[in-house]
Design a protein around this motif. Structure first.
Motif, PDB file in Angstrom:
ATOM      1  N   SER A   1      -2.371  16.846  -5.162  1.00 45.05           N
ATOM      2  CA  SER A   1      -2.107  15.413  -4.978  1.00 45.05           C
ATOM      3  C   SER A   1      -3.284  14.602  -5.493  1.00 45.05           C
ATOM      4  CB  SER A   1      -1.811  15.112  -3.497  1.00 45.05           C
ATOM      5  OG  SER A   1      -2.934  15.393  -2.683  1.00 45.05           O
ATOM      6  N   TRP A   2      -4.499  15.129  -5.327  1.00 42.77           N
ATOM      7  CA  TRP A   2      -5.652  14.434  -5.904  1.00 42.77           C
ATOM      8  C   TRP A   2      -5.541  14.401  -7.426  1.00 42.77           C
ATOM      9  CZ3 TRP A   2      -9.845  17.466  -2.679  1.00 42.77           C
ATOM     10  CH2 TRP A   2      -9.885  16.938  -1.375  1.00 42.77           C
ATOM     11  N   ASP A   3      -5.199  15.569  -7.986  1.00 40.57           N
ATOM     12  CA  ASP A   3      -5.067  15.640  -9.451  1.00 40.57           C
ATOM     13  C   ASP A   3      -4.059  14.614  -9.958  1.00 40.57           C
ATOM     14  OD1 ASP A   3      -6.864  17.727  -9.461  1.00 40.57           O
ATOM     15  OD2 ASP A   3      -5.337  19.296  -9.641  1.00 40.57           O
ATOM     16  N   MET A   4      -3.020  14.376  -9.156  1.00 38.81           N
ATOM     17  CA  MET A   4      -1.956  13.466  -9.590  1.00 38.81           C
ATOM     18  C   MET A   4      -2.357  12.007  -9.412  1.00 38.81           C
ATOM     19  SD  MET A   4       0.255  15.472 -10.752  1.00 38.81           S
ATOM     20  CE  MET A   4      -0.880  16.846 -10.998  1.00 38.81           C
ATOM     21  N   GLY A   5      -3.498  11.757  -8.793  1.00 37.49           N
ATOM     22  CA  GLY A   5      -3.946  10.385  -8.621  1.00 37.49           C
ATOM     23  C   GLY A   5      -3.664   9.817  -7.245  1.00 37.49           C
ATOM     24  N   VAL A   6      -3.262  10.686  -6.306  1.00 38.27           N
ATOM     25  CA  VAL A   6      -3.127  10.239  -4.917  1.00 38.27           C
ATOM     26  C   VAL A   6      -4.523  10.336  -4.317  1.00 38.27           C
ATOM     27  CG1 VAL A   6      -2.116  10.787  -2.673  1.00 38.27           C
ATOM     28  CG2 VAL A   6      -0.708  10.812  -4.703  1.00 38.27           C
TER      29      VAL A   6
ATOM     30  N   LEU B   1      -6.852   7.833 -11.354  1.00 45.40           N
ATOM     31  CA  LEU B   1      -5.536   7.861 -11.991  1.00 45.40           C
ATOM     32  C   LEU B   1      -5.137   9.331 -12.102  1.00 45.40           C
ATOM     33  CD1 LEU B   1      -6.418   5.442 -14.925  1.00 45.40           C
ATOM     34  CD2 LEU B   1      -5.171   4.872 -12.820  1.00 45.40           C
ATOM     35  N   PRO B   2      -3.901   9.609 -12.474  1.00 45.60           N
ATOM     36  CA  PRO B   2      -3.571  11.013 -12.722  1.00 45.60           C
ATOM     37  C   PRO B   2      -4.558  11.597 -13.739  1.00 45.60           C
ATOM     38  CG  PRO B   2      -1.571   9.708 -12.679  1.00 45.60           C
ATOM     39  CD  PRO B   2      -2.724   8.736 -12.597  1.00 45.60           C
ATOM     40  N   GLY B   3      -5.358  12.555 -13.314  1.00 47.53           N
ATOM     41  CA  GLY B   3      -6.222  13.293 -14.228  1.00 47.53           C
ATOM     42  C   GLY B   3      -7.557  12.675 -14.565  1.00 47.53           C
ATOM     43  N   ALA B   4      -7.857  11.462 -14.135  1.00 46.67           N
ATOM     44  CA  ALA B   4      -9.131  10.858 -14.527  1.00 46.67           C
ATOM     45  C   ALA B   4      -9.477   9.711 -13.593  1.00 46.67           C
ATOM     46  CB  ALA B   4      -9.048  10.342 -15.962  1.00 46.67           C
ATOM     47  N   PRO B   5     -10.771   9.364 -13.516  1.00 48.62           N
ATOM     48  CA  PRO B   5     -11.149   8.237 -12.675  1.00 48.62           C
ATOM     49  C   PRO B   5     -10.572   6.936 -13.242  1.00 48.62           C
ATOM     50  CG  PRO B   5     -13.077   9.470 -13.427  1.00 48.62           C
ATOM     51  CD  PRO B   5     -11.919   9.988 -14.181  1.00 48.62           C
TER      52      PRO B   5
ATOM     53  N   GLY C   1       0.839  -1.194   0.000  1.00 42.38           N
ATOM     54  CA  GLY C   1       0.000   0.000   0.000  1.00 42.38           C
ATOM     55  C   GLY C   1       0.871   1.240   0.000  1.00 42.38           C
ATOM     56  N   VAL C   2       0.404   2.263  -0.697  1.00 38.92           N
ATOM     57  CA  VAL C   2       1.200   3.481  -0.819  1.00 38.92           C
ATOM     58  C   VAL C   2       0.341   4.679  -0.432  1.00 38.92           C
ATOM     59  CG1 VAL C   2       2.553   4.921  -2.389  1.00 38.92           C
ATOM     60  CG2 VAL C   2       2.538   2.426  -2.683  1.00 38.92           C
ATOM     61  N   LEU C   3       0.899   5.552   0.398  1.00 39.95           N
ATOM     62  CA  LEU C   3       0.191   6.788   0.743  1.00 39.95           C
ATOM     63  C   LEU C   3       1.000   7.984   0.271  1.00 39.95           C
ATOM     64  CD1 LEU C   3      -1.107   6.111   4.380  1.00 39.95           C
ATOM     65  CD2 LEU C   3      -2.285   5.763   2.198  1.00 39.95           C
ATOM     66  N   GLY C   4       0.336   8.837  -0.506  1.00 42.23           N
ATOM     67  CA  GLY C   4       0.982  10.055  -0.976  1.00 42.23           C
ATOM     68  C   GLY C   4       0.680  11.197  -0.038  1.00 42.23           C
ATOM     69  N   SER C   5       1.127  12.392  -0.419  1.00 38.19           N
ATOM     70  CA  SER C   5       1.092  13.477   0.551  1.00 38.19           C
ATOM     71  C   SER C   5       0.588  14.795   0.006  1.00 38.19           C
ATOM     72  CB  SER C   5       2.487  13.697   1.112  1.00 38.19           C
ATOM     73  OG  SER C   5       2.477  14.833   1.927  1.00 38.19           O
ATOM     74  N   ALA C   6      -0.308  15.393   0.766  1.00 42.80           N
ATOM     75  CA  ALA C   6      -0.814  16.725   0.439  1.00 42.80           C
ATOM     76  C   ALA C   6       0.205  17.792   0.781  1.00 42.80           C
ATOM     77  CB  ALA C   6      -2.109  16.970   1.206  1.00 42.80           C
ATOM     78  N   ARG C   7       1.352  17.398   1.329  1.00 46.82           N
ATOM     79  CA  ARG C   7       2.398  18.359   1.655  1.00 46.82           C
ATOM     80  C   ARG C   7       3.490  18.356   0.604  1.00 46.82           C
ATOM     81  NH1 ARG C   7       1.075  15.651   5.987  1.00 46.82           N
ATOM     82  NH2 ARG C   7       0.288  16.775   7.780  1.00 46.82           N
ATOM     83  N   CYS C   8       3.478  17.326  -0.239  1.00 48.16           N
ATOM     84  CA  CYS C   8       4.532  17.218  -1.243  1.00 48.16           C
ATOM     85  C   CYS C   8       4.041  17.799  -2.564  1.00 48.16           C
ATOM     86  CB  CYS C   8       4.945  15.761  -1.411  1.00 48.16           C
ATOM     87  SG  CYS C   8       5.732  15.102   0.069  1.00 48.16           S
ATOM     88  N   SER C   9       4.978  17.993  -3.482  1.00 44.17           N
ATOM     89  CA  SER C   9       4.661  18.661  -4.744  1.00 44.17           C
ATOM     90  C   SER C   9       3.904  17.729  -5.686  1.00 44.17           C
ATOM     91  CB  SER C   9       5.954  19.123  -5.406  1.00 44.17           C
ATOM     92  OG  SER C   9       6.679  17.989  -5.848  1.00 44.17           O
ATOM     93  N   ASN C  10       3.393  18.313  -6.742  1.00 39.09           N
ATOM     94  CA  ASN C  10       2.763  17.509  -7.789  1.00 39.09           C
ATOM     95  C   ASN C  10       3.760  16.518  -8.365  1.00 39.09           C
ATOM     96  OD1 ASN C  10       0.182  18.699  -7.713  1.00 39.09           O
ATOM     97  ND2 ASN C  10       0.969  20.489  -8.812  1.00 39.09           N
ATOM     98  N   GLU C  11       4.977  16.979  -8.560  1.00 40.35           N
ATOM     99  CA  GLU C  11       6.005  16.121  -9.148  1.00 40.35           C
ATOM    100  C   GLU C  11       6.255  14.917  -8.247  1.00 40.35           C
ATOM    101  OE1 GLU C  11       5.966  19.294  -8.872  1.00 40.35           O
ATOM    102  OE2 GLU C  11       6.408  20.187 -10.824  1.00 40.35           O
ATOM    103  N   ASP C  12       6.375  15.175  -6.939  1.00 38.12           N
ATOM    104  CA  ASP C  12       6.600  14.081  -5.984  1.00 38.12           C
ATOM    105  C   ASP C  12       5.450  13.081  -6.047  1.00 38.12           C
ATOM    106  OD1 ASP C  12       8.804  15.548  -5.052  1.00 38.12           O
ATOM    107  OD2 ASP C  12       7.632  16.528  -3.479  1.00 38.12           O
TER     108      ASP C  12
END
Ligand SMILES: Cc1cc2nc3c(=O)[nH]c(=O)nc-3n(C[C@H](O)[C@H](O)[C@H](O)COP(=O)(O)OP(=O)(O)OC[C@H]3O[C@@H](n4cnc5c(N)ncnc54)[C@H](O)[C@@H]3O)c2cc1C
Ligand code: SF4
Ligand code: SF4
Ligand code: SF4
Lengths: 276, 342, 648
Positions: free
Chosen positions: C319-324, C329-333, C99-110
């Motif tokens: 981060s939502w836009d990036m698919g986190v 997915l990045p940009g789409a459901p 499982g992977v958790l991304g971050s609302a504190r990190c950049s779009n690139e991250d």
């Protein structure tokens, strides 16, 4: 110009636990030359550095006379005080001072002198008590009233015993809550004021302790007829620089560090009016 | 004091010479369009046409964060001060900001001097550029600090049609003028008259923000302001600290130690008296636990006669930065209005 | 001294700020007048942003667990340890066990590279946001269409369950200024906070009746005052049938006169901006309440209406836009074939394209966890219970600036670069894509998050091509339609570029089904006479890792923990006196679900009969009722009847 932020180095000579959370430290400057200009007066304080932990103010709690070192009495609370408590004899600290004003002495000659201390509040009073006692001929009488929460909270217990048996000084103790083996007074320190028999018009009182205790005792003292200029106390505030630059200790129109820490009740009242 | 005239086509030459003599801090436009007082390396970088800079000069004399001591805790404890000393010329800075420095001088000078501040201060020269037009937020007229000054600067420059009128306000300013006499001529009476004309016109350009400083001073001095005023003001303040950091005269700092390798450094940082924990003690006792108490203490310190007496004047120069920077609505102009109304 | 223009790393407002740099060290922060959101202002956090980079507590070297201890290691060791650990789990249990958790504190690139790493390198679709239990991407995307600048010409601002002065101060600043020019404010919240005290009208929200309360107002606007205009509101009207203000007082706790007063102000306005925040989203009726906002936008008559959803972290939206985000997915459901095609092309082949598990299930079910820049310990209602489970996770990797409580449990901790040490972009709550610029080098061996991910991808044998943050962004602009045409270069100006949303759902339909299901407010019970509410607007940042470690400002964020070590319980002074409590003293708080100790605070902000505790304090205890929200399955705190023991 010397740098008022640059501490002198001192070494801990003696560590003397007073209570479960309070310890006295005897400090001596590494460079004996510093002592020459140090020359403090009772009521003054120092900024102590524990390098890495920070710096904090403590009043000098030892006699201003006849020694080449001095004591501070420290309650363990936060960063600096915890770090200090972890230090032993031989450890080095930084010292800036002496800072602040001091208790009046010559100005109060000829009077009855009363000391009222609560808890750690005996620490700033101690140099003054010792000095007044040393010059006891100049005063009509000396009375020390000291109270703490429990018998375990009394500081300088060995010395208190001495004082109780001293010629020329009256010393009464009390605790808010007694305990096993405590046979003395039980009650707040204000309750000892009924023991005061001298003419309060001819007296001066030095009061130190927790803010609530000061409030109640001062109220009682005023009711007894003490003049507003004859009630003298020390104030504490969060403090950083100790020399009136950082602004942390401002109360009303005063710097506690520069204009104080010693104030008369009249001054304190004026400060309270500006900043309740 | 003397006044000189510097023809327009010689301004860059003079600035060039200043650049060779010292570090020159001048208004500089950064890529976003904002203006900062910042070191410049060529005369062309000076934004002569700016109105106000984002920050006052405070940062150069009392940095937001600075190292004051270095210590090594090895075998034997050693402590030494870290002092920064360099010659700096502050060029084309605003009069409100120069006045702000004068207030800081009173705070950091006096019987016990702050050596860090004073080391920088002694080697600083202030050349102000008088404002011909106020910015939206300005009210230096109410703060007794501009747009033109009679003294307090080393030199005051006024942009006339044909060049700069240079008024000397101190020995330092005179020495600087003397060193560059070849570029200057004594000011003519009509040039001085032109300046007076400009000064008068400048006063008419002030906008909506006023500050009733005198009225507020009176009420603060006598502690007449009812608690409700402070409570109401507290609802208009989110404790960002911006007003204090941006203020040319707010100078509170705190101190921290930082361990590094075998020793460490003692640093000081700007602090804000409006912050909850500013006066909180280790025991947990906080003499100003209520936000309204902190606001009262702040404005008392800035404007009361008691403190004005200690510092030589009250501590608002009307630069309006707290108006711009207030994250809510409890800046000097709003507060003095509230205090005056009671 | 140099001034580096960049973006604040804290809340979702995305304020512009300058970092002052001297001798390769960040030594100060200054506000940006030229910035369209912040306009020369910063909040407490923003003003101390330089301290984040400069904190002596930063992680500077990778840490690898050896026995009970985390020990310093080289990057080579740490990376191979991560590969070994993850591959072990993949071999035994398949990639979905990661499982992977991304971050609302990190950049779009991250975040983008992390999603690519999860889906295309590890091969797991189980990627979500560390803040998932706290936020509602679907619902917010469907209703929130406003820009912050919309506040500047609004004449009525309606704040629902939000306290922007505390949560998103830069938005608060726009509101304070709107009040100065005469705009009216209506607030609806449990606590009567500072802005509520300045409001023309305050609607005291009954905990658990947030959606119903909005429904009541909608009834008044749509049915009584006929503000629907030409719009077809048959279904909406039907959904509101039970919420007529006069009859729904018991449900909503709102007096009909208050609702009608709010409607008067609404009708008198030309432009209304409705503002809500994570506080609303975190409530048990959160999903419904947020969806219900969609109906405001469907009103065809009356004032123009815009809805602004506040987001609490600097790049939550990005981060939502990036698919986190679960199911995205990045940009789409997930399931969007065009998006899959785009991503296959960009990522060089097949990838795990399914919906995946939400964060709370990832934490429960996955055997290996990879967490970038987040610490769910304060964002999950039942953290106390989950902590035990996390200790059982076979392999936990945490990438962070500090040794967070989560990192302390990790097998490998990777030191990341802060905002001051990397280039990248963040997208603020209104969809403003802005450039973050490196001002100094990262301390020690800390590295940019995206670079760590790129390094790991390479170690997994699937190297990614981007060599710089700008390269990663170039790939994003290809993969995520809303970011098309943007580049680091084109984002140079203060304020960056504004974008729209990809794949937002129909707002009115969502509102109708939400309102139909709106619940009654919660009730206290006889033996539990107080209703305890977990409030995310109370000490929103208190004790947060990213602010607690600031050398100066940290003091302000750790004090709640010092004064209320067991948790803060805020009561109306009358309730406090009734129960013989004293401020600062610990009390035993009990409910039907459990009991625990907290310290008491009195505040007239809290109505009688209600007790409020900061959300992250509630998460430490097992006092509150935790329920699975019907719409999303999220674990949320339900308002819980409690008793408080006698003060000691
Ligand atoms: C004039 C004066 C005399 C004092 N004399 C004594 C004494 O004799 N014995 C004793 O035990 N204590 C004394 N204190 C209080 C003592 O200074 C604090 O307990 C101490 O600063 C706590 O520091 P800390 O680092 O342990 O706490 P932390 O909470 O970690 O505080 C950090 C810093 O805050 C400041 N600070 C916090 N509390 C206080 C406070 N109450 N007063 C001043 N600064 C504070 C200090 O700069 C301190 O270094 C005195 C204070 C003053 C102002
Ligand atoms: S109080 Fe405000 S207007 Fe006055 S000097 Fe300070 S920042 Fe400028
Ligand atoms: S700038 Fe405004 S909001 Fe910020 S601390 Fe000052 S008065 Fe308060
Ligand atoms: S409001 Fe948000 S973005 Fe702006 S300075 Fe504060 S935390 Fe940073």
């Amino acid at each position: 110009m010397s740098n008022p932020y640059l501490p002198d180095i001192a070494t801990i000579q003696r560590v003397k636990p007073e209570t479960y959370d309070t310890t006295s430290f005897t400090l001596k400057f590494d460079d004996p030359g510093v002592w020459e200009r140090f020359r403090f007066r009772p009521g003054q304080f120092v900024e102590i550095s524990v390098f890495g932990a920070g710096e904090a103010p403590f009043c000098i709690s030892s006699s201003a006379h006849g020694r080449e070192d001095f004591d501070i009495t420290v309650r363990r609370l936060g960063r600096v005080t915890q770090a200090l408590h972890a230090m032993g004899e031989g450890a080095q600290v930084g010292v800036r001072g002496p800072l602040g004003n001091s208790f009046p002495l010559d100005e109060v000659a000829g009077k009855h002198v009363l000391f009222v201390g609560g808890g750690l509040g005996l620490a700033p009073l101690r140099p003054q008590i010792l000095e007044v006692y040393r010059q006891r001929d100049k005063f009509q009488s000396i009375t020390v009233l000291y109270g703490a929460r429990t018998p375990d909270d009394l500081i300088y217990r060995d010395e208190l015993e001495q004082w109780q048996n001293l010629e020329g000084m009256r010393c009464l103790l009390t605790v808010d809550v007694g305990g096993d083996g405590w046979t003395g007074n039980v009650g707040v320190v204000g309750s000892l004021l009924s023991e005061v028999k001298f003419d309060v018009g001819q007296a001066v009182v030095f009061v130190c302790g927790p803010p609530i205790m000061i409030r109640f005792v001062v109220r009682d003292l005023v009711a007894m007829g003490f003049g507003e200029d004859d009630i003298i106390s020390t104030l504490e505030r969060h403090m950083r620089c100790g020399i009136g630059k950082c602004n942390h200790c401002i109360h009303g129109d005063k710097y506690i560090c520069l204009d104080g820490p010693v104030f008369t009740y009249r001054q304190m009242k004026a400060m309270m009016e500006l900043e309740p | 004091m003397n006044a000189y005239f510097l023809p327009r086509d010689r301004v860059d030459e003079l600035v060039g010479r200043l650049l060779r003599a010292a570090e020159v801090i001048a208004p500089k436009r950064v890529e976003t369009g904002d203006v900062f007082y910042s070191p410049v390396s060529s005369p062309g970088e000076v934004a002569w046409d700016y109105k106000t800079a984002v920050e006052p000069l405070k940062r150069f004399l009392l940095p937001q964060q600075e190292t004051v001591l270095r210590f090594s805790t090895g075998e034997k404890l050693r402590v030494e001060p870290v002092l920064e000393e360099k010659d700096r010329i502050f060029l084309a800075v605003r009069n409100c900001d120069v006045t702000g420095v004068n207030v800081l001088d009173a705070m950091f000078g006096g019987e016990i001097e702050d050596p860090y501040y004073m080391a920088r201060r002694r080697r600083a020269t202030f050349i102000s550029l008088a404002c011909l037009e106020a910015d939206e937020q300005c009210f230096c007229v109410c703060g007794d600090a501009g747009p033109f000054l009679k003294n307090g600067y080393d030199q005051q420059w006024t942009p006339l049609a044909e060049g700069m009128l240079i008024e000397v306000g101190s020995d330092k300013g005179q020495a600087l003028a003397d060193a560059h006499q070849d570029l200057l001529s004594p000011a003519e009476p009509d040039q001085v008259a032109e300046k007076l004309q400009l000064a008068k016109r400048a006063e008419e350009t002030f906008g909506e923000f006023r500050s009733y400083i005198a009225a507020a001073m009176r009420r603060l001095t006598l502690a007449e302001t009812p608690d409700e005023v402070w409570e109401r003001l507290a609802d208009h303040c989110v404790e960002c600290g911006g007003c204090t950091f941006l203020c040319p005269t707010c100078s509170c700092f705190t101190v921290t130690d930082r361990l590094e390798g075998d020793g460490g450094v003692r640093e000081r940082h700007w602090d804000a008296c409006l912050y909850n924990c500013y006066a909180r003690e280790a025991s947990g006792h906080n003499p100003r636990a209520e936000h309204s108490q902190r606001l009262r203490a702040r404005f008392f310190h800035k404007l009361s006669h008691q403190w004005a007496q200690r510092n030589g004047r009250h501590a608002c120069v009307g630069c309006g930065r707290c108006v711009v920077g207030c994250q809510a609505w409890a800046h000097m102009s709003a507060a003095t209005e509230a205090i005056r109304r009671g | 001294m140099a001034e580096i223009a960049t973006i604040c790393p804290y809340c979702g407002c995305g304020c512009g700020l300058y970092l002052h740099v001297a001798n390769s060290r960040v030594v100060g922060t200054a506000p940006m007048r030229a910035h369209p959101v912040s306009r020369g202002r910063l909040c407490l956090k923003g003003w101390h942003a330089h301290e984040l980079a400069d904190s002596p507590d930063r992680l500077t070297r990778p840490l690898v667990r050896r026995g009970d201890e985390l020990q310093e290691a080289s990057w080579e060791e740490a990376v191979s340890e991560v590969v070994r650990g993850l591959q072990g789990v993949i071999e035994r249990a398949g990639p979905q066990a990661v499982g992977v958790l991304g971050s609302a504190r990190c950049s779009n690139e991250d975040n983008y590279l992390l999603v690519r790493f999860a889906r295309a390198v590890v091969g797991t679709q189980n990627i979500d946001s560390g803040l998932a239990a706290y936020s509602l991407p679907e619902q917010i995307a469907a209703v929130s269409d406003a820009r912050i600048a919309d506040l500047d010409d609004a004449d009525l601002i309606f704040l629902v369950g939000a306290e922007p002065g505390e949560e998103e101060p830069a938005v608060g600043a726009h509101i304070y200024r709107a009040l100065q020019r005469g705009a009216k404010l209506v607030t609806a919240s449990v606590r009567r906070h500072a802005l509520a005290r300045l409001a023309a009208l305050h609607l005291p929200l009954k905990p658990g009746a947030e959606a119903a309360a909005l429904g009541s107002l909608l009834y008044e606007l749509v049915v009584e005052r006929k503000l629907a205009g030409d719009a077809d509101v048959t279904d909406l009207t039907a959904a509101l049938a039970d919420l007529k203000p006069a009859g729904a007082e018991g449900k909503t706790g709102l007096a009909a006169a208050l609702v009608s007063g709010a409607a008067d102000l609404w009708q008198a306005a030309e432009k209304v901006v409705v503002v809500f925040s994570s506080a609303l989203a975190a409530s048990v009726e959160g999903a419904r309440a947020v969806s219900a906002m969609g109906a405001f936008r469907a009103l065809g008559a009356g004032p123009r209406v815009a809805v602004l959803g506040l987001l609490g972290r600097c790049n939550l939206r990005g981060s939502w836009d990036m698919g986190v985000r679960r199911g995205f997915l990045p940009g789409a459901p997930a399931g969007d074939l065009a998006a899959e095609g785009r991503l296959k092309a960009a990522w060089g082949g097949d990838f795990a394209s399914g919906e995946g598990l939400p964060a709370w299930e990832i934490l429960d079910q996955c055997q290996a966890l990879y967490v970038m820049g987040d610490d769910p310990s304060r964002n999950l209602p039942d953290w106390a219970a989950r902590r035990a489970r996390l200790e059982q996770v076979k392999f936990l990797v945490v990438q962070d600036l500090f040794l967070s409580p989560l990192a302390e449990l990790a097998h490998v901790v990777l030191p990341a670069a802060s905002f001051a040490e990397k280039d990248g972009t963040v997208t603020n709550l209104e969809g403003r894509v802005q450039l973050v610029r490196a001002a100094v080098k990262a301390p020690g061996e800390a590295r940019e998050d995206w670079r760590i991910i790129a390094e790991l991808s390479r170690a997994f044998g699937k190297p990614v091509s981007p060599q710089s943050a700008a390269d990663v962004f170039a790939e994003i602009s290809q993969a995520v339609p809303a970011y098309a045409g943007l580049s680091h270069h084109s984002l140079q100006a203060a304020g960056g570029a504004e974008i729209g949303r990809d794949g937002a759902a129909d707002a009115l339909a969502g509102a109708i089904s939400a309102l139909r299901a709106a619940e009654d407010g919660a009730q206290a019970a006889e033996q539990f006479p107080l209703l305890l509410v977990a409030d995310p607007t109370l000490g929103t940042w208190a004790e947060e890792v990213s602010v607690s470690h600031l050398p100066v400002a940290g003091r302000e964020f750790t004090v709640t923990g010092k004064d209320y070590p067991d948790g803060m319980l805020v009561l109306n002074p009358a309730d406090g006196r009734k129960n013989d409590l004293r401020p600062g003293r610990p009390v035993e708080v009990a409910s039907a679900h459990g009991a625990g100790r907290m310290q008491v605070k009195f505040s007239p902000e809290v109505p009688e009969g209600i007790a409020v505790t900061p959300y992250h304090h509630a998460a430490r205890h097992r006092i509150m009722n935790i329920v699975a929200e019907v719409e999303t399955g999220r674990p949320v705190f339900a308002p819980t009847p409690v008793s408080v023991g006698a003060g000691k």
